[in-house]
Design a protein around this motif. Structure first.
Motif, PDB file in Angstrom:
ATOM      1  N   LYS A  87     -69.457  32.347 -19.918  1.00 52.92           N
ATOM      2  CA  LYS A  87     -68.012  32.126 -20.063  1.00 52.92           C
ATOM      3  C   LYS A  87     -67.713  30.649 -19.905  1.00 52.92           C
ATOM      4  O   LYS A  87     -68.316  29.963 -19.059  1.00 52.92           O
TER       5      LYS A  87
ATOM      6  N   VAL B  83     -64.404  27.654 -19.773  1.00 50.70           N
ATOM      7  CA  VAL B  83     -62.983  27.309 -19.708  1.00 50.70           C
ATOM      8  C   VAL B  83     -62.879  25.817 -20.001  1.00 50.70           C
ATOM      9  O   VAL B  83     -63.491  24.992 -19.307  1.00 50.70           O
TER      10      VAL B  83
ATOM     11  N   ARG C 146     -68.687  25.462 -18.211  1.00 53.04           N
ATOM     12  CA  ARG C 146     -69.289  26.762 -17.941  1.00 53.04           C
ATOM     13  C   ARG C 146     -68.784  27.318 -16.604  1.00 53.04           C
ATOM     14  O   ARG C 146     -68.873  26.655 -15.570  1.00 53.04           O
ATOM     15  N   VAL C 147     -68.252  28.535 -16.646  1.00 55.92           N
ATOM     16  CA  VAL C 147     -67.872  29.219 -15.406  1.00 55.92           C
ATOM     17  C   VAL C 147     -69.172  29.576 -14.686  1.00 55.92           C
ATOM     18  O   VAL C 147     -70.035  30.266 -15.230  1.00 55.92           O
ATOM     19  N   THR C 148     -69.330  29.064 -13.457  1.00 54.25           N
ATOM     20  CA  THR C 148     -70.622  29.117 -12.775  1.00 54.25           C
ATOM     21  C   THR C 148     -70.503  29.815 -11.424  1.00 54.25           C
ATOM     22  O   THR C 148     -70.152  29.190 -10.419  1.00 54.25           O
ATOM     23  N   ASP C 149     -70.807  31.127 -11.408  1.00 52.01           N
ATOM     24  CA  ASP C 149     -70.851  31.826 -10.119  1.00 52.01           C
ATOM     25  C   ASP C 149     -72.206  31.535  -9.465  1.00 52.01           C
ATOM     26  O   ASP C 149     -73.034  30.805 -10.025  1.00 52.01           O
TER      27      ASP C 149
ATOM     28  N   TYR D 275     -61.936  21.870 -10.837  1.00 52.02           N
ATOM     29  CA  TYR D 275     -61.090  22.961 -11.353  1.00 52.02           C
ATOM     30  C   TYR D 275     -60.741  22.669 -12.804  1.00 52.02           C
ATOM     31  O   TYR D 275     -60.630  21.512 -13.202  1.00 52.02           O
TER      32      TYR D 275
ATOM     33  N   GLN E 154     -57.747  26.373 -12.593  1.00 55.32           N
ATOM     34  CA  GLN E 154     -58.561  27.596 -12.480  1.00 55.32           C
ATOM     35  C   GLN E 154     -59.852  27.316 -11.709  1.00 55.32           C
ATOM     36  O   GLN E 154     -60.493  26.289 -11.919  1.00 55.32           O
ATOM     37  N   ASP E 155     -60.228  28.282 -10.862  1.00 51.77           N
ATOM     38  CA  ASP E 155     -61.503  28.193 -10.143  1.00 51.77           C
ATOM     39  C   ASP E 155     -62.617  28.601 -11.100  1.00 51.77           C
ATOM     40  O   ASP E 155     -62.644  29.734 -11.587  1.00 51.77           O
ATOM     41  N   ILE E 156     -63.516  27.678 -11.391  1.00 48.44           N
ATOM     42  CA  ILE E 156     -64.608  27.997 -12.333  1.00 48.44           C
ATOM     43  C   ILE E 156     -65.962  28.015 -11.619  1.00 48.44           C
ATOM     44  O   ILE E 156     -67.014  27.890 -12.235  1.00 48.44           O
ATOM     45  N   GLY E 157     -65.912  28.176 -10.295  1.00 51.05           N
ATOM     46  CA  GLY E 157     -67.153  28.345  -9.543  1.00 51.05           C
ATOM     47  C   GLY E 157     -67.813  27.035  -9.162  1.00 51.05           C
ATOM     48  O   GLY E 157     -67.147  26.054  -8.840  1.00 51.05           O
TER      49      GLY E 157
END
Length: 296
Positions: free
Chosen positions: A84, A86, A90-93, A139, A143-146
């Motif tokens: 994913k 944004v 890259r949204v990084t969990d 951010y 938005q929190d993207i990890g």
């Protein structure tokens, strides 16, 4: 025989054309940001590494900063996750961060091997090593993207030490925050921050496009040379969008912070780096400072 001699003379002319550039850039630092299609195609990958190795052998001090984009997405897919993004980040969990670091280290050592194979000593590091890249959480529009890092500080000592010992540094864009938490960093941001901290002579972005266009749909609007203030005007005028916007912002930031020249090059063109640096015409877009433009 005559045709063979013509070919030989053409080669000699090319070498002579390169001579003033070699003299001018001797012992100067050049940061090469390497990613995109040039990285996923093995033949192009070899060409880029040959180019950078040649720069080293003729007296430059090159540094490679690489991404891992498509390869990271491939491995994320292998564990059943969906990549994913944004605003291009890259949204990084936590699990994705683990995969990203693994892939970036793998890519890093592959590049080291390729450089070593060509007879140049290389050392692969990440932004964690020697406290090179210090970050805080980034951010995307709130938005929190990890675990995506915004670079807040660069300690270039480890790179200076490697250059002094005649190594070619290859850097993976990973950094640590105040709590020593690992973060993924956009490779363009990392290359730009390192170039600024080292006061590099040149910063070259190898991309998937020919260079900069005033209108991406109009091929005649190609810009081969631009000043930082002209680039700001394009950004503020809304001419630049998509993934080129942060890249161009990085370019202008580098110029304003002491990098002499920034190049946006099409990494899909074999030996684009050599063509841009060692020939009068070049193949991409060169950004210069306003003062430099006035001198020319």
């Amino acid at each position: 025989m005559e045709k063979d001699m013509e070919k030989v003379l053409q080669k000699a002319e090319v070498l002579i054309e390169a001579l003033p550039y070699i003299q001018h850039f001797n012992r100067k630092i050049i940061v090469v940001k390497y990613g995109g299609s040039a990285m996923s195609n093995e033949e192009l990958q070899k060409n880029v590494i040959k180019d950078v190795t040649l720069l080293k052998l003729v007296g430059f001090k090159p540094i490679i900063v690489h991404g891992g984009g498509k390869e990271i997405s491939r491995w994320v897919g292998k564990v059943g996750k969906e990549a994913k993004f944004v605003n291009g980040l890259r949204v990084t969990d936590a699990e994705t961060m683990e995969i990203a670091e693994m892939v970036l280290n793998k890519v890093n050592k592959q590049l080291v091997s390729m450089v070593e194979e060509l007879g140049v000593r290389a050392v692969g590091i990440s932004g964690k090593d020697g406290g090179l890249l210090h970050v805080e959480k980034k951010y995307a529009d709130g938005q929190d993207i990890g675990f995506v890092g915004e670079i807040t500080g660069v300690n270039p000592k480890v790179i200076y030490d490697l250059l002094e010992k005649d190594f070619l540094p290859i850097v993976a864009p990973i950094g640590l925050d105040d709590n020593f938490q690992t973060y993924n960093i956009n490779a363009d941001d990392a290359a730009c921050a390192i170039a600024k901290a080292l006061h590099a002579e040149k910063l070259a972005f190898l991309t998937d496009i020919e260079g900069l266009y005033k209108d991406i749909n109009d091929k005649s609007s190609f810009i081969s040379r631009i000043t930082a203030s002209e680039a700001d005007e394009l950004i503020n005028g809304g001419y630049i969008g998509g993934g080129m916007l942060p890249k161009l912002a990085n370019c202008t930031s580098a110029i304003k912070n002491g990098v002499n020249r920034v190049h946006i090059l099409d990494g899909r063109i074999p030996h684009c780096l050599l063509l841009e640096i060692f020939t009068k015409h070049g193949v991409g877009t060169a950004m210069v400072s306003d003062a430099d433009e006035m001198l020319n």
